[in-house]
Motif scaffolding. Sequence first.
Motif, PDB file in Angstrom:
ATOM      1  N   ASP A 271       0.708  -1.204   0.086  1.00  0.00           N
ATOM      2  CA  ASP A 271      -0.078   0.012  -0.106  1.00  0.00           C
ATOM      3  C   ASP A 271       0.913   1.173   0.124  1.00  0.00           C
ATOM      4  OD1 ASP A 271      -2.558  -1.455   0.240  1.00  0.00           O
ATOM      5  OD2 ASP A 271      -2.222  -1.742   2.136  1.00  0.00           O
ATOM      6  N   ILE A 272       2.013   1.231   0.889  1.00  0.00           N
ATOM      7  CA  ILE A 272       2.819   2.457   1.112  1.00  0.00           C
ATOM      8  C   ILE A 272       4.180   1.883   0.968  1.00  0.00           C
ATOM      9  CG2 ILE A 272       3.299   4.287   2.247  1.00  0.00           C
ATOM     10  CD1 ILE A 272       0.591   4.902   3.088  1.00  0.00           C
ATOM     11  N   SER A 273       5.046   2.528   0.293  1.00  0.00           N
ATOM     12  CA  SER A 273       6.547   2.185   0.367  1.00  0.00           C
ATOM     13  C   SER A 273       7.188   3.206   1.373  1.00  0.00           C
ATOM     14  CB  SER A 273       7.301   2.339  -1.065  1.00  0.00           C
ATOM     15  OG  SER A 273       6.804   1.131  -2.081  1.00  0.00           O
ATOM     16  N   VAL A 274       8.369   2.631   2.041  1.00  0.00           N
ATOM     17  CA  VAL A 274       8.817   3.470   2.866  1.00  0.00           C
ATOM     18  C   VAL A 274      10.531   3.501   2.709  1.00  0.00           C
ATOM     19  CG1 VAL A 274       9.497   4.189   5.411  1.00  0.00           C
ATOM     20  CG2 VAL A 274       7.283   3.290   4.567  1.00  0.00           C
ATOM     21  N   ILE A 275      11.151   4.803   2.699  1.00  0.00           N
ATOM     22  CA  ILE A 275      12.559   4.697   2.654  1.00  0.00           C
ATOM     23  C   ILE A 275      13.119   5.616   3.872  1.00  0.00           C
ATOM     24  CG2 ILE A 275      14.736   5.516   1.502  1.00  0.00           C
ATOM     25  CD1 ILE A 275      12.986   5.359  -1.238  1.00  0.00           C
TER      26      ILE A 275
END
Length: 350
Positions: A271-275
């Motif tokens: 749903d949501i990518s995180v870096i």
Amino acid sequence: MKITMKHLAKDLGLAVSTVSRALSGSYGVNPKTMERVQQRARELRYVPDLGAKQLVGKGSGLIGVFIPEFDYFDANPDFQEFYPPLRKTLQTFGKDVIVFSVPFENVPPNRLHEYVAGRNLEGCIIMPAFHKEHPVMKEALKLKIPSVNFGGAIGPRCSLVQSDDKEGGKMAARLLLSLGHRVIGFVSGPKGLRICQERYEGLTEMMAESGLEHAEQLVALGNFSGDSGSKAALDLLARNPDMTAVFCANDLMAMGVISALVQKGVRIPEDISVIGYDGAFYTAHANPPLTTIRHANERISIRAVEMMMELLNGGTSRSEMVAPTMMERKSTGPAAPHSFYGEAPAQPRY
């Protein structure tokens, strides 16, 4: 008029040699006399030329490493990533290390001078997130003690080595854009920090090259702690239901983002990518393993020591930029065709 040691000695009615030994905390000076001299020195704002002092006598062999102390314990930068190669390299030159933790905010006047004079330090290595406008950095430049920093300051006896934070921001943007993300949240650290500003500039510049504008509502402030990342994630999601990715200015905040989103039922990275940013060792063990921008810690640490030795041996100051690397793991993936709340992501402005 600059107050010299002779002025201080005359004001106190003492010999210059006595004042010198009292200021350096040398053995054999009456404790009351030492306290009197040091108190008067603070009152008169006496600042020794520590650069000139290095030219006479044998040095202590001690290098001070100064790290910032934040209000939140877990918000301290991961200086342990820099410290092992820093210490090891200094030891190859016959130098020992003393680590000092200094409040990032509300630093007492002349704190650096007190540490330097009290321990007879030969030089100072000043860690992130101290920047060129910070009181600690300004004092180092004023004292003229050999110094190396990572925060943008350069002076006659002060060298600079730093990770290329803007390029790191661009790396994060390139990856996310290549995965189809267009609505990207950014979690910054404390307001006004150079490292956060440059990481954000890298992100927005790359988006602009793709014809995308980064809206102000896609930015949330944190304080480098995991808790602040959690709060920022919920704030960003509430304001931007079509958001498909979040880029954080450090790893702890990124892990806080993941924790908060998962509790809301958001899948990472479906749903949501995180870096994250920094490349801390523990990010490989997060769930899911965190994609992050990693500093070239060993190279930066070794260059910092080499620059310090150049200054101690009478060399001139210099500056150097070191590129970070991308550590792509499982917290990033293709942009979801719809947001967590069922809305289609914004289209790029080509």
